[in-house]
Write a protein that holds these residues in place. Structure first.
Motif, PDB file in Angstrom:
ATOM      1  N   THR A   1      26.210  42.283  13.673  1.00 24.92           N
ATOM      2  CA  THR A   1      25.349  42.062  12.511  1.00 24.92           C
ATOM      3  C   THR A   1      26.034  42.518  11.227  1.00 24.92           C
ATOM      4  OG1 THR A   1      23.362  42.276  13.865  1.00 24.92           O
ATOM      5  CG2 THR A   1      23.096  42.604  11.488  1.00 24.92           C
ATOM      6  N   GLN A   2      26.651  43.700  11.253  1.00 26.60           N
ATOM      7  CA  GLN A   2      27.346  44.212  10.062  1.00 26.60           C
ATOM      8  C   GLN A   2      28.487  43.289   9.654  1.00 26.60           C
ATOM      9  OE1 GLN A   2      28.584  48.169  11.153  1.00 26.60           O
ATOM     10  NE2 GLN A   2      26.627  49.090  10.564  1.00 26.60           N
ATOM     11  N   THR A   3      29.258  42.835  10.633  1.00 23.60           N
ATOM     12  CA  THR A   3      30.409  41.981  10.331  1.00 23.60           C
ATOM     13  C   THR A   3      29.944  40.628   9.813  1.00 23.60           C
ATOM     14  OG1 THR A   3      31.654  43.126  12.060  1.00 23.60           O
ATOM     15  CG2 THR A   3      32.582  41.070  11.221  1.00 23.60           C
ATOM     16  N   LEU A   4      28.913  40.051  10.421  1.00 28.70           N
ATOM     17  CA  LEU A   4      28.393  38.766   9.947  1.00 28.70           C
ATOM     18  C   LEU A   4      27.874  38.884   8.519  1.00 28.70           C
ATOM     19  CD1 LEU A   4      26.554  37.524  13.156  1.00 28.70           C
ATOM     20  CD2 LEU A   4      28.614  36.519  12.131  1.00 28.70           C
ATOM     21  N   ARG A   5      27.184  39.963   8.207  1.00 33.67           N
ATOM     22  CA  ARG A   5      26.681  40.160   6.841  1.00 33.67           C
ATOM     23  C   ARG A   5      27.833  40.285   5.845  1.00 33.67           C
ATOM     24  NH1 ARG A   5      21.820  44.376   8.242  1.00 33.67           N
ATOM     25  NH2 ARG A   5      20.357  42.800   8.982  1.00 33.67           N
ATOM     26  N   ARG A   6      28.847  41.038   6.239  1.00 34.76           N
ATOM     27  CA  ARG A   6      30.020  41.202   5.360  1.00 34.76           C
ATOM     28  C   ARG A   6      30.717  39.861   5.147  1.00 34.76           C
ATOM     29  NH1 ARG A   6      35.721  43.613   6.319  1.00 34.76           N
ATOM     30  NH2 ARG A   6      36.349  44.047   4.198  1.00 34.76           N
ATOM     31  N   MET A   7      30.884  39.103   6.219  1.00 32.11           N
ATOM     32  CA  MET A   7      31.542  37.799   6.116  1.00 32.11           C
ATOM     33  C   MET A   7      30.731  36.841   5.250  1.00 32.11           C
ATOM     34  SD  MET A   7      32.850  37.387  10.038  1.00 32.11           S
ATOM     35  CE  MET A   7      33.628  35.781   9.793  1.00 32.11           C
ATOM     36  N   GLU A   8      29.414  36.910   5.352  1.00 33.73           N
ATOM     37  CA  GLU A   8      28.553  36.070   4.522  1.00 33.73           C
ATOM     38  C   GLU A   8      28.707  36.450   3.045  1.00 33.73           C
ATOM     39  OE1 GLU A   8      23.951  34.457   4.391  1.00 33.73           O
ATOM     40  OE2 GLU A   8      24.392  36.285   5.512  1.00 33.73           O
ATOM     41  N   SER A   9      28.759  37.748   2.760  1.00 37.62           N
ATOM     42  CA  SER A   9      28.925  38.186   1.366  1.00 37.62           C
ATOM     43  C   SER A   9      30.302  37.809   0.820  1.00 37.62           C
ATOM     44  CB  SER A   9      28.694  39.690   1.232  1.00 37.62           C
ATOM     45  OG  SER A   9      29.758  40.420   1.811  1.00 37.62           O
ATOM     46  N   MET A  10      31.277  37.645   1.707  1.00 36.62           N
ATOM     47  CA  MET A  10      32.629  37.242   1.309  1.00 36.62           C
ATOM     48  C   MET A  10      32.769  35.724   1.233  1.00 36.62           C
ATOM     49  SD  MET A  10      34.740  39.886   3.699  1.00 36.62           S
ATOM     50  CE  MET A  10      36.348  39.713   2.963  1.00 36.62           C
ATOM     51  N   THR A  11      31.719  34.999   1.507  1.00 38.14           N
ATOM     52  CA  THR A  11      31.667  33.527   1.536  1.00 38.14           C
ATOM     53  C   THR A  11      32.581  32.908   2.594  1.00 38.14           C
ATOM     54  OG1 THR A  11      33.300  33.081  -0.216  1.00 38.14           O
ATOM     55  CG2 THR A  11      31.006  33.461  -0.919  1.00 38.14           C
ATOM     56  N   LEU A  12      32.793  33.617   3.696  1.00 35.80           N
ATOM     57  CA  LEU A  12      33.570  33.076   4.801  1.00 35.80           C
ATOM     58  C   LEU A  12      32.697  32.309   5.787  1.00 35.80           C
ATOM     59  CD1 LEU A  12      35.895  36.123   5.546  1.00 35.80           C
ATOM     60  CD2 LEU A  12      36.448  34.038   4.262  1.00 35.80           C
ATOM     61  N   ILE A  13      31.416  32.671   5.827  1.00 36.72           N
ATOM     62  CA  ILE A  13      30.463  31.996   6.707  1.00 36.72           C
ATOM     63  C   ILE A  13      29.175  31.736   5.944  1.00 36.72           C
ATOM     64  CG2 ILE A  13      31.356  32.961   8.878  1.00 36.72           C
ATOM     65  CD1 ILE A  13      28.983  34.954   8.809  1.00 36.72           C
ATOM     66  N   GLU A  14      28.399  30.785   6.466  1.00 37.41           N
ATOM     67  CA  GLU A  14      27.067  30.517   5.956  1.00 37.41           C
ATOM     68  C   GLU A  14      26.073  30.800   7.065  1.00 37.41           C
ATOM     69  OE1 GLU A  14      27.211  26.426   4.794  1.00 37.41           O
ATOM     70  OE2 GLU A  14      27.845  26.925   2.751  1.00 37.41           O
ATOM     71  N   ARG A  15      24.951  31.348   6.679  1.00 41.15           N
ATOM     72  CA  ARG A  15      23.868  31.648   7.613  1.00 41.15           C
ATOM     73  C   ARG A  15      22.802  30.577   7.427  1.00 41.15           C
ATOM     74  NH1 ARG A  15      18.946  34.819   7.370  1.00 41.15           N
ATOM     75  NH2 ARG A  15      18.624  35.929   9.331  1.00 41.15           N
ATOM     76  N   HIS A  16      22.431  29.932   8.516  1.00 41.40           N
ATOM     77  CA  HIS A  16      21.385  28.920   8.487  1.00 41.40           C
ATOM     78  C   HIS A  16      20.203  29.444   9.301  1.00 41.40           C
ATOM     79  CE1 HIS A  16      24.220  26.076   6.788  1.00 41.40           C
ATOM     80  NE2 HIS A  16      25.069  26.394   7.743  1.00 41.40           N
TER      81      HIS A  16
END
Length: 127
Positions: A65-80
């Motif tokens: 969860t922490q890594t996904l949130r960080r990656m989302e804030s870095m614009t590496l992933i999108e959360r749908h």
């Protein structure tokens, strides 16, 4: 064991490796234990968090969860998030995340070529 003489790789000058050097971002990305693994796992398309965790193995729910949130804030992933019952969430690579696959694959090639020798050296063995 034979030692091949390799030609040095030439890189264009980038500048000093100072505190605000953009190249440090790359070091930070590859220094994160799970970030590159998650990018690699998402290479074929969106995945739900449970699928990611099962496919990766060895990662706690909290760390995922922490890594996904960080990656989302870095614009590496999108959360749908889908309005279903129960709610469904999927993560997908952005263009920047997909472009990160290039150095990840390059690192994989390096490991295929040199990983055994490096591992043996770290274990104190001879080839």
């Amino acid at each position: 064991m034979t030692v091949e003489s390799a030609q040095p790789v030439e890189f264009a000058p980038y500048g000093d490796y100072e505190a605000d050097c953009p190249a440090r971002l790359g070091v930070d990305l590859f220094g994160n234990r799970w970030l590159t693994v998650i990018v690699y796992m998402l290479r074929d398309g969106p995945m739900r968090p449970g699928q990611l965790r099962a496919a990766i193995g060895g990662i706690s729910q909290k760390m995922l969860t922490q890594t996904l949130r960080r990656m989302e804030s870095m614009t590496l992933i999108e959360r749908h998030r889908y309005a279903e019952a129960p709610p469904r969430v999927e993560y997908e690579l952005t263009e920047a995340g997909r472009d990160l696959l290039t150095p990840i694959y390059a690192l994989g090639e390096w490991v295929d070529k040199h990983g055994r020798a490096v591992g043996a050296a770290l274990a104190g063995e001879d080839d």
